[in-house]
Design a protein around this motif. Structure first.
Motif, short mmCIF file in Angstrom:
data_model
loop_
_atom_site.label_atom_id
_atom_site.label_comp_id
_atom_site.label_asym_id
_atom_site.label_seq_id
_atom_site.Cartn_x
_atom_site.Cartn_y
_atom_site.Cartn_z
N GLU A 254 19.44 65.35 76.68
CA GLU A 254 18.76 64.84 75.49
C GLU A 254 18.61 65.97 74.46
N LEU A 255 19.06 65.70 73.24
CA LEU A 255 18.97 66.72 72.19
C LEU A 255 17.97 66.30 71.13
N SER A 256 17.12 67.24 70.70
CA SER A 256 16.29 67.00 69.52
C SER A 256 16.29 68.27 68.68
N HIS A 257 15.91 68.13 67.41
CA HIS A 257 15.87 69.29 66.51
C HIS A 257 14.42 69.53 66.11
N MET A 258 14.11 70.80 65.88
CA MET A 258 12.74 71.12 65.44
C MET A 258 12.82 72.30 64.48
N LEU A 259 12.02 72.25 63.43
CA LEU A 259 11.99 73.38 62.50
C LEU A 259 11.21 74.53 63.17
N VAL A 260 11.62 75.74 62.83
CA VAL A 260 11.08 76.90 63.56
C VAL A 260 9.57 77.05 63.37
N ASP A 261 9.07 76.73 62.17
CA ASP A 261 7.62 76.88 61.96
C ASP A 261 6.85 75.88 62.83
N ASN A 262 7.39 74.67 62.93
CA ASN A 262 6.76 73.68 63.80
C ASN A 262 6.83 74.12 65.26
N CYS A 263 7.97 74.69 65.65
CA CYS A 263 8.14 75.12 67.05
C CYS A 263 7.10 76.18 67.41
N ALA A 264 6.85 77.11 66.48
CA ALA A 264 5.85 78.16 66.74
C ALA A 264 4.48 77.52 67.00
N MET A 265 4.19 76.44 66.28
CA MET A 265 2.90 75.76 66.49
C MET A 265 2.91 74.96 67.79
#
Ligand code: NAD
Length: 394
Positions: A254-265
């Motif tokens: 399963e692949l999803s994408h996340m923006l790096v600023d959101n990932c840090a949170m």
């Protein structure tokens, strides 16, 4: 290593028979062929020799139980090599590392304020040896797991309700491209200083790390979160496209994408949601440090750097801890778990890797602790005793 040439050729010609092929392969591997594994070890500096000795102990126990033939060759790197050879890594040492199936390293470097190694020019210092080795071995994929052991939950700085869910994350960081390797310069224009760093990735660099990411996910929970900044950066938009192209070959992941600023949170809000985090060099540098902090215990964190074959360099995430070197109090678990990663990712010995990880779980459950992870009611042990306890539980 273990598969005879005829079997390899047969497999290549009959790739479609993957089910049968897997069965026969495992039959050959587990029942009839002893794996001969050649491992180059870099004890390094500080606590390096102590923790590598314990990882070797555990690997020897694995070899004994599962019938493998291990051959260790030590090389010098870092301060130890400067003292013995006048440079942090010799050509001969590189050749030895290249000739092995994998490299297991302790850590290198000394006290950066007091050690004479840090009076040398930058390209002669201990770290220059490691950079040179990584480059010579073309190690482009860095793997840093962040796993919260329930027994060590008290060290996790997150809120109780978050740590209770636990987490087991693998951060896959691209290691040889992006901002850290792009063209850079500082100029003065009209009396104003201007600094430029360049972030470039080509599709091949993205594809090879993405393939590794999906492959690693197949050995875990089959979930990849690709992290980028595609709302702003062209390099991230290309990253996202290429990752999606690669994903087509891995319909079971399963692949999803996340923006790096959101990932840090998200890492501090809900780390349990992640399995494999796949990202570029600088984002990975920052996120992997953040992920390691939330586990709360630096002595427990392994890492691996891989190239496009099965070859890898395995080392703990921590440094050489010169402040505690030579006192038999270092925690060898990060290095032992690095050896487990070596079994899993370079040698495809999942069962053996599971056994090492289970030994770590068992020892923690029984209440044994080195000083860095000690808590009330537990039994304090030194580095060598911890190594013996782990080896006994294989
Ligand atoms: P460090 O990780 O060596 O130590 C930080 C703190 O954690 C120290 O208090 C140390 O005692 C403790 N610690 C680290 N590993 C431990 C273990 N296994 N068991 C118990 N306690 C442990 O970081 P540092 O002090 O900033 O760096 C020391 C040297 O290590 C420097 O020369 C640095 O450049 C080098 N270094 C090398 C690597 C590497 O070899 N890949 C990585 C990081 C730092």
């Amino acid at each position: 290593m273990y598969v005879p040439v005829f079997w390899y050729l047969f497999k290549e010609r009959h790739r479609k028979m993957s089910f049968l092929s897997g069965r026969i392969d495992s039959f050959f591997k587990k029942e009839y062929f002893i794996m001969k594994l050649s491992i180059t070890c870099i004890p390094g500096d500080g606590i390096g020799p102590e923790i590598v000795a314990q990882a070797k102990n555990v690997l020897n126990a694995v070899a004994e139980k599962y019938g493998h033939d291990l051959c260790f060759t030590d090389i010098l790197m870092g301060g130890a090599s400067i003292d013995a050879c006048g440079e942090p890594l010799t050509e001969e040492a590189i050749a030895t590392a290249k000739a092995a199936d994998a490299v297991l390293m302790g850590s290198i470097g000394g006290n950066t304020s007091t050690s004479p190694w840090y009076q040398l020019p930058p390209d002669k210092r201990p770290e220059a040896g490691l950079l040179r080795l990584r480059k010579s071995l073309n190690l482009f994929a860095n793997l840093r797991p962040a796993l919260l052991y329930q027994e060590l939950r008290a060290a996790c700085p997150l809120k109780e309700e978050i740590s209770a869910a636990g987490f087991d994350i693998m951060i896959m960081r691209e290691l040889t491209g992006g901002l850290y390797f792009g063209e850079r310069r500082t100029v003065v224009e009209n009396g104003v200083r201007r600094a430029v760093d360049t972030l470039t990735y080509d599709e091949n660099e993205i594809r090879r790390i993405a393939v590794k990411g999906f492959e690693i996910a197949r050995k875990r929970k089959r979930k990849v979160t690709s992290v980028d900044k595609a709302n702003v950066l062209d390099s991230s938009r290309l990253w996202r496209k290429v990752v999606e192209e690669v994903a087509v070959d891995y319909p079971d992941v399963e692949l999803s994408h996340m923006l790096v600023d959101n990932c840090a949170m998200q890492l501090v809000k809900d780390p349990a949601q992640f399995d494999v985090i796949l990202t570029e060099n600088m984002f990975g540098d920052i996120l992997s440090d953040e992920a390691s902090m939330i586990t709360g215990s630096i002595g427990m964190l392994p890492s691996a750097s891989l190239n496009d074959t099965r070859f890898g360099l395995y080392e703990p995430s921590h440094g050489s801890a010169p402040d505690i070197a030579g006192r038999d109090i270092a925690n060898p678990i990060a290095t032992v778990l690095s050896a487990a990663m070596m079994l899993r990712y370079s040698f495809d010995l999942d069962q053996e890797a599971d056994a090492v990880e289970a030994a770590v779980q068992a020892v923690l459950k029984e209440g044994y602790r080195t000083a860095d992870i000690m808590s009330e009611g537990c039994t304090l042990v030194g580095c060598s005793r911890m190594g013996s306890l782990l080896a006994e539980r294989i």
